[in-house]
Motif scaffolding. Sequence first.
Motif, short mmCIF file in Angstrom:
data_model
loop_
_atom_site.label_atom_id
_atom_site.label_comp_id
_atom_site.label_asym_id
_atom_site.label_seq_id
_atom_site.Cartn_x
_atom_site.Cartn_y
_atom_site.Cartn_z
N ASN A 141 1.76 15.19 -12.70
CA ASN A 141 2.01 16.56 -13.15
C ASN A 141 2.07 17.53 -11.97
OD1 ASN A 141 -0.90 15.98 -13.03
ND2 ASN A 141 -1.17 18.12 -13.61
N LEU A 142 1.64 17.07 -10.79
CA LEU A 142 1.67 17.91 -9.59
C LEU A 142 2.83 17.49 -8.69
CD1 LEU A 142 -2.14 18.10 -8.71
CD2 LEU A 142 -0.74 19.84 -9.83
N ASP A 143 3.60 18.47 -8.25
CA ASP A 143 4.80 18.22 -7.46
C ASP A 143 4.48 17.48 -6.16
OD1 ASP A 143 7.59 18.45 -7.12
OD2 ASP A 143 7.27 20.02 -5.65
N VAL A 144 3.33 17.77 -5.57
CA VAL A 144 2.96 17.16 -4.30
C VAL A 144 2.94 15.64 -4.41
CG1 VAL A 144 0.48 17.44 -4.78
CG2 VAL A 144 1.23 17.10 -2.45
N PHE A 145 2.46 15.12 -5.54
CA PHE A 145 2.38 13.67 -5.71
C PHE A 145 3.71 13.08 -6.19
CE2 PHE A 145 -2.08 15.11 -6.30
CZ PHE A 145 -2.57 14.58 -5.10
N ARG A 146 4.50 13.88 -6.89
CA ARG A 146 5.86 13.42 -7.23
C ARG A 146 6.69 13.26 -5.96
NH1 ARG A 146 5.34 17.36 -11.35
NH2 ARG A 146 6.85 18.73 -10.36
N GLN A 147 6.49 14.17 -5.01
CA GLN A 147 7.23 14.09 -3.75
C GLN A 147 6.83 12.84 -2.96
OE1 GLN A 147 6.27 17.76 -1.80
NE2 GLN A 147 7.44 19.01 -3.24
N ARG A 148 5.54 12.52 -2.97
CA ARG A 148 5.08 11.33 -2.24
C ARG A 148 5.65 10.06 -2.86
NH1 ARG A 148 -1.29 13.09 -1.06
NH2 ARG A 148 -0.76 15.11 -0.12
N LYS A 149 5.72 10.04 -4.19
CA LYS A 149 6.32 8.89 -4.87
C LYS A 149 7.81 8.79 -4.52
CE LYS A 149 6.93 6.81 -9.45
NZ LYS A 149 6.62 6.93 -10.90
N ALA A 150 8.47 9.93 -4.48
CA ALA A 150 9.90 9.93 -4.14
C ALA A 150 10.12 9.40 -2.73
CB ALA A 150 10.47 11.35 -4.26
N GLY A 151 9.23 9.73 -1.80
CA GLY A 151 9.34 9.22 -0.44
C GLY A 151 9.14 7.72 -0.38
N TYR A 152 8.20 7.21 -1.17
CA TYR A 152 7.95 5.76 -1.27
C TYR A 152 9.21 5.04 -1.76
CZ TYR A 152 6.35 1.63 -3.97
OH TYR A 152 6.20 0.39 -4.54
N ILE A 153 9.80 5.55 -2.83
CA ILE A 153 11.00 4.93 -3.41
C ILE A 153 12.17 5.00 -2.43
CG2 ILE A 153 12.73 5.16 -5.24
CD1 ILE A 153 10.41 6.04 -7.10
N ALA A 154 12.31 6.16 -1.77
CA ALA A 154 13.41 6.33 -0.82
C ALA A 154 13.31 5.34 0.33
CB ALA A 154 13.42 7.77 -0.29
N ALA A 155 12.10 5.07 0.81
CA ALA A 155 11.92 4.13 1.92
C ALA A 155 12.30 2.71 1.49
CB ALA A 155 10.47 4.17 2.40
N LEU A 156 11.88 2.30 0.29
CA LEU A 156 12.23 0.97 -0.20
C LEU A 156 13.75 0.81 -0.28
CD1 LEU A 156 9.61 0.42 -3.08
CD2 LEU A 156 9.51 -0.45 -0.75
N LYS A 157 14.40 1.80 -0.87
CA LYS A 157 15.85 1.74 -1.03
C LYS A 157 16.57 1.74 0.32
CE LYS A 157 16.13 3.68 -5.70
NZ LYS A 157 16.63 4.80 -6.53
N ALA A 158 16.06 2.53 1.26
CA ALA A 158 16.70 2.62 2.57
C ALA A 158 16.65 1.28 3.30
CB ALA A 158 16.03 3.70 3.41
N HIS A 159 15.63 0.46 2.99
CA HIS A 159 15.48 -0.83 3.66
C HIS A 159 15.94 -1.99 2.76
CE1 HIS A 159 13.28 0.49 7.29
NE2 HIS A 159 12.89 1.49 6.52
N GLY A 160 16.61 -1.66 1.65
CA GLY A 160 17.16 -2.69 0.79
C GLY A 160 16.14 -3.47 0.00
N LEU A 161 14.96 -2.88 -0.24
CA LEU A 161 13.93 -3.56 -1.02
C LEU A 161 13.94 -3.04 -2.46
CD1 LEU A 161 10.94 -3.57 1.52
CD2 LEU A 161 12.49 -5.46 0.95
N PRO A 162 13.63 -3.90 -3.42
CA PRO A 162 13.64 -3.44 -4.82
C PRO A 162 12.47 -2.53 -5.14
CG PRO A 162 12.79 -5.68 -4.67
CD PRO A 162 13.27 -5.32 -3.29
N VAL A 163 12.66 -1.64 -6.12
CA VAL A 163 11.57 -0.80 -6.63
C VAL A 163 10.99 -1.54 -7.84
CG1 VAL A 163 10.94 1.42 -7.61
CG2 VAL A 163 12.71 1.30 -5.83
N ASP A 164 9.82 -2.12 -7.66
CA ASP A 164 9.20 -2.95 -8.69
C ASP A 164 8.15 -2.12 -9.43
OD1 ASP A 164 7.89 -4.82 -10.23
OD2 ASP A 164 7.77 -6.34 -8.65
N GLU A 165 8.43 -1.79 -10.69
CA GLU A 165 7.51 -0.96 -11.48
C GLU A 165 6.13 -1.60 -11.61
OE1 GLU A 165 7.94 2.09 -12.52
OE2 GLU A 165 10.01 2.20 -11.80
#
Length: 343
Positions: free
Chosen positions: A194-218
């Motif tokens: 519910n807090l933007d600060v933690f949504r941003q951190r999650k977005a950075g995590y996902i962006a790094a995985l995608k940038a290195h060709g790794l899957p986002v595993d829920e």
Amino acid sequence: MKPKKRVTIYDIARKLNLTASSVSRALNNSSHVNEATKQLIVKTAAEMNYKPNTLASNLRKGKSQTIGIVVPRINQNFFSNVIAGIEETTYQRGYNLIICQSNEAHDKEVQCINTLINQHVDCIVISVASEGNDYAHLQNVIDHNIQLIQFDRVADELETLKVVNDNQQASMEAVSHMITQGYKRIALLEGPQNLDVFRQRKAGYIAALKAHGLPVDEELIVANSWTKDLAGPAVRTLLNLPQPPDAIFASRDDFSALVVLEVATDMGVKVPEQLGICGYSNEAFTEVTSPSISTIDQHSVYIGKTISNLYFQEMDNKNKDTASTPKTISIKPKLIIRSSTSR
């Protein structure tokens, strides 16, 4: 023994058989009181141990010279350092601080805000609690014409001064670093979404995985894991998966990262050989654990100084009758690489 009654200008006036207004003018060095009377009043005030009521005086001038600060927890390194940075700058300008903590509870945060409004503070600085997403109490601050500055965790819908970190970029750098160290299944311990600060951190995590060709595993993204009681079982569940993670990014804070280290040690999982760990906020203990914990430094003292300078800049603009617009200052955090991610 009964405490001594505070000496007032009325006490001095009665002793000298003068009016209270004459005493007040003399103590404020007014030219409307002759020098001999002024010196007598000042001497008598000192003998009676008179202390001026600066709060009342400032309120008469329309300012309290006081800033209220509301943080989730005072005993966290990040928040205590922000407060230290604010104090260092405001002290030089003759301001006092009133510090409150919400303990992550919405109701307590509302109570803190109402108390500060009733104390007639000039400014309220806040990092919002993880509980709740109703910010009517912060709108109430604005409605009372009290300057509101949000930092780190902010309510985006309110147009106020804000000082934040580039959380998405910092998280992306942290996860990318772990990937370059050979970690391929990196789990995420989320902060409250519910807090933007933690949504941003999650977005950075996902962006790094995608940038290195790794899957986002829920399966590797864990919600509701930001306290010790919640993080411990969550980490055990992750490490007991048929395909467990080989690294964990504790995006909430370093306390969550410490729980990861404790659970891994208890389960006989070697860090960093079998499991990489990265936290967030650079708590003091991260440097002395074994192994030391990689983390992200948010430049907390600098954030505090930036908040203070932003407030004084805003006051200068108001004094000059210069129109101001809501500003957001973003500060780039720094990834600190330690043993827990260095293979």
